[in-house]
Design a protein around this motif. Sequence first.
Motif, PDB file in Angstrom:
ATOM      1  N   ARG A  32       6.770   8.464   1.801  1.00  0.00           N
ATOM      2  CA  ARG A  32       6.086   9.711   1.443  1.00  0.00           C
ATOM      3  C   ARG A  32       4.867   9.526   0.541  1.00  0.00           C
ATOM      4  O   ARG A  32       4.134  10.475   0.298  1.00  0.00           O
ATOM      5  CB  ARG A  32       7.083  10.648   0.743  1.00  0.00           C
ATOM      6  N   GLU A  41     -13.755  -2.489  -1.678  1.00  0.00           N
ATOM      7  CA  GLU A  41     -14.293  -3.245  -2.825  1.00  0.00           C
ATOM      8  C   GLU A  41     -13.860  -4.709  -2.778  1.00  0.00           C
ATOM      9  O   GLU A  41     -14.633  -5.604  -3.110  1.00  0.00           O
ATOM     10  CB  GLU A  41     -13.974  -2.579  -4.174  1.00  0.00           C
ATOM     11  N   TRP A  76       0.827  -1.216   0.000  1.00  0.00           N
ATOM     12  CA  TRP A  76       0.000   0.000   0.000  1.00  0.00           C
ATOM     13  C   TRP A  76       0.857   1.261   0.000  1.00  0.00           C
ATOM     14  O   TRP A  76       0.411   2.323   0.427  1.00  0.00           O
ATOM     15  CB  TRP A  76      -0.954  -0.002   1.203  1.00  0.00           C
ATOM     16  N   ALA A 114     -10.037   0.546  -2.150  1.00  0.00           N
ATOM     17  CA  ALA A 114      -9.621  -0.757  -2.703  1.00  0.00           C
ATOM     18  C   ALA A 114      -9.943  -1.879  -1.721  1.00  0.00           C
ATOM     19  O   ALA A 114     -10.473  -2.920  -2.107  1.00  0.00           O
ATOM     20  CB  ALA A 114      -8.128  -0.734  -3.019  1.00  0.00           C
ATOM     21  N   PRO A 149       1.975   7.009   0.513  1.00  0.00           N
ATOM     22  CA  PRO A 149       1.026   5.925   0.769  1.00  0.00           C
ATOM     23  C   PRO A 149      -0.105   5.961  -0.255  1.00  0.00           C
ATOM     24  O   PRO A 149      -0.429   7.025  -0.793  1.00  0.00           O
ATOM     25  CB  PRO A 149       0.501   6.239   2.176  1.00  0.00           C
TER      26      PRO A 149
HETATM   27  C1  HEM Z   1      -5.244  -3.451  -4.636  1.00  0.00           C
HETATM   28  C2  HEM Z   1      -5.278  -2.194  -5.040  1.00  0.00           C
HETATM   29  C3  HEM Z   1      -4.153  -1.209  -4.926  1.00  0.00           C
HETATM   30  C4  HEM Z   1      -2.831  -1.408  -4.634  1.00  0.00           C
HETATM   31  C5  HEM Z   1      -2.125  -2.714  -4.357  1.00  0.00           C
HETATM   32  C6  HEM Z   1      -2.184  -0.097  -4.653  1.00  0.00           C
HETATM   33  C7  HEM Z   1      -0.838   0.112  -4.383  1.00  0.00           C
HETATM   34  C8  HEM Z   1      -0.224   1.349  -4.367  1.00  0.00           C
HETATM   35  C9  HEM Z   1       1.175   1.562  -4.111  1.00  0.00           C
HETATM   36  C10 HEM Z   1       2.190   0.478  -3.828  1.00  0.00           C
HETATM   37  C11 HEM Z   1       1.420   2.883  -4.187  1.00  0.00           C
HETATM   38  C12 HEM Z   1       2.769   3.587  -3.982  1.00  0.00           C
HETATM   39  C13 HEM Z   1       3.583   3.593  -5.255  1.00  0.00           C
HETATM   40  C14 HEM Z   1       4.937   4.208  -5.081  1.00  0.00           C
HETATM   41  O1  HEM Z   1       5.302   4.644  -3.986  1.00  0.00           O
HETATM   42  O2  HEM Z   1       5.664   4.297  -6.062  1.00  0.00           O
HETATM   43  C15 HEM Z   1       0.172   3.523  -4.494  1.00  0.00           C
HETATM   44  C16 HEM Z   1       0.021   4.869  -4.659  1.00  0.00           C
HETATM   45  C17 HEM Z   1      -1.161   5.433  -5.085  1.00  0.00           C
HETATM   46  N1  HEM Z   1      -2.369   4.803  -5.241  1.00  0.00           N
HETATM   47 FE1  HEM Z   1      -2.781   2.841  -4.972  1.00  0.00          FE
HETATM   48  N2  HEM Z   1      -3.117   0.846  -4.952  1.00  0.00           N
HETATM   49  C18 HEM Z   1      -4.327   0.213  -5.118  1.00  0.00           C
HETATM   50  C19 HEM Z   1      -5.520   0.811  -5.425  1.00  0.00           C
HETATM   51  C20 HEM Z   1      -5.682   2.138  -5.669  1.00  0.00           C
HETATM   52  C21 HEM Z   1      -6.927   2.755  -6.063  1.00  0.00           C
HETATM   53  C22 HEM Z   1      -8.255   2.022  -6.227  1.00  0.00           C
HETATM   54  C23 HEM Z   1      -6.658   4.077  -6.260  1.00  0.00           C
HETATM   55  C24 HEM Z   1      -7.588   5.168  -6.665  1.00  0.00           C
HETATM   56  C25 HEM Z   1      -8.672   5.035  -7.358  1.00  0.00           C
HETATM   57  C26 HEM Z   1      -5.251   4.288  -5.946  1.00  0.00           C
HETATM   58  C27 HEM Z   1      -4.604   5.504  -6.003  1.00  0.00           C
HETATM   59  C28 HEM Z   1      -3.277   5.721  -5.694  1.00  0.00           C
HETATM   60  C29 HEM Z   1      -2.620   7.010  -5.816  1.00  0.00           C
HETATM   61  C30 HEM Z   1      -3.264   8.298  -6.305  1.00  0.00           C
HETATM   62  C31 HEM Z   1      -1.295   6.835  -5.430  1.00  0.00           C
HETATM   63  C32 HEM Z   1      -0.188   7.895  -5.410  1.00  0.00           C
HETATM   64  C33 HEM Z   1      -0.102   8.610  -4.114  1.00  0.00           C
HETATM   65  C34 HEM Z   1       0.891   9.770  -4.164  1.00  0.00           C
HETATM   66  O3  HEM Z   1       1.013  10.418  -5.201  1.00  0.00           O
HETATM   67  O4  HEM Z   1       1.535  10.021  -3.159  1.00  0.00           O
HETATM   68  N3  HEM Z   1      -4.697   3.094  -5.603  1.00  0.00           N
HETATM   69  N4  HEM Z   1      -0.819   2.564  -4.583  1.00  0.00           N
END
Ligand code: HEM
Length: 504
Positions: free
Chosen positions: A439, A451, A435, A448, A441
């Motif tokens: 900096r 759902e 997740w 997620a 999350p």
């Molecule tokens: C099982 C579902 C999901 C997993 C495993 C997941 C995983 C992740 C991970 C690992 C990151 C960090 C990436 C990094 O640091 O490079 C991240 C960032 C993010 N996720 Fe998720 N995600 C999921 C679902 C979602 C959903 C449904 C949304 C929105 C509709 C979402 C929106 C975002 C956003 C906007 C970021 C960037 C945050 C930032 O800019 O600081 N994610 N996610």
Amino acid sequence: MDSTTLAAVFGLLAVLSSAYIYLFSRPAFPRNAPALTPEAFPIIGSLQFFTKRWDFFQKATAHSSTGNFSFYAGQYPIIGVAGPEARKVFLENKGLAFAEGYAAMLGGSPKVKKEAHNPFSEDAGQESGFSAYFNKRLVNMLKGNQLKKGLPQLLQDARASLDKLVAEPTNVTDPFDSIYRMVFQFTMRTIACNDIADDPTTLSKCLQYFETIDGTATPWSIMYPWMPLWSKVQRTTAGAKLYMVFKRVVDGRKKTSIRGDDPLQYLIDQGDDITSIVTFVVGALFAGQLNSGINAAYVLMYLANNSYWLPRVREEVISVADRYCPDESMALKDRLVRVPIEAWENEFPLVDMCLKDSIRLQMSGTAFRKNVTDHEIPINKSGTEVIPSGAYVAWHVGDIHYNPEIYTNPDEWDPARYMPDRAEDKKEQYGFMGWGLGRHPCLGMRFAKLEMNVILAFFVAYFDTFTLSDAQGREVTRIPPTNRNNHTARKPEEKIYIKYKVAA
Ligand code: HEM
């Protein structure tokens, strides 16, 4: 050769070499950057980074005395990092920008329409401006009160999708199609618009456009964004079609003055233009759809043949239903409709562990950042290795997720590894990237998880038993392995199905 011909030949050579230098030149790494990996080709750099990412990272890390290494992907200078010290810098350093890293390394959002005044378009080169806009809008859409408001519709959508499976005469489904589409509908409703979520044909078209955009980020289009490739045409066309779908909805609302009660209306009310809206929707689909859609299908597959976890998950679902609707004369799927949002969010710890280990296994690929400061960023405390200003940084999550020193038998799906007595993910400060860490999350985690819990609980309530099968419903025992060289969560390369028995 006369002097005119000679001059023409020299002229041509000068033009060609200038064009070569202009198109293929790339900044040199300073001496204090990690050593260049030998895993590379002349001119284009490390194509293996695109074709066999995890193998490439392992080899390059093994060649390096510190685990860190430098390489080129076409015109981009990239620092590959590994190990506890470097990943801490990667996850915590303020000078390493998230959006700028991903924008280049994923091929950027398609240009949906050229609008000079749009501050968020690719042309403007203001990724950080777009990133702030994007996060602000998304956070507002995914707040607790919004999730609460959307829950009845989410449950209705889940039931409608599963009712379709009940009506299916074969009782066999490909979860990477049916469950993936279900997640797409949830996502469309939660970050975009009801008109599309309610219309199966348009919803299907949008999924097709999204998948085209996803499939056209090729190594060449990423390494050399200026190359006029067919994949770019396809990408732009899919972006333009998506643009038209949304434009029709927005124009329709403006013409009839009928307001929608959905995130799209919120974006319109904020004064966002259609280009920004479509760019937002594509970004949110990329952030959410792949991870959620693929993992929802994988968790069902892991559970399908699992005589230990499936009964326990079923018990958990029944006990939540017992708490909020004890009337056992009702069908479990009807009792679940009475479960409040707080319970959906907090009372499925076993489902949560099942999901967590699926995410660990499916999350192959690298996270990206870019050093947007005007100075070098030290990777280690001694400062002997640095990330140069303007360089990209890639960290493969296999560094922790596939690491046998952190996870026992890392290839196995084993939710018990998160039980308090084992707590393998807590062995290291940054031991589980599922997740996001440090900096950045994940901003969609609450939605997620919600759902996932809804899909899993209703699937268990609708179907008494379910097993892995082939397309004809013949039993299969082997779950197709995850390809560790994938760049992100992906559908398995071999087709796999689930055969289910409808609950009485
Ligand atoms: C099982 C579902 C999901 C997993 C495993 C997941 C995983 C992740 C991970 C690992 C990151 C960090 C990436 C990094 O640091 O490079 C991240 C960032 C993010 N996720 Fe998720 N995600 C999921 C679902 C979602 C959903 C449904 C949304 C929105 C509709 C979402 C929106 C975002 C956003 C906007 C970021 C960037 C945050 C930032 O800019 O600081 N994610 N996610």
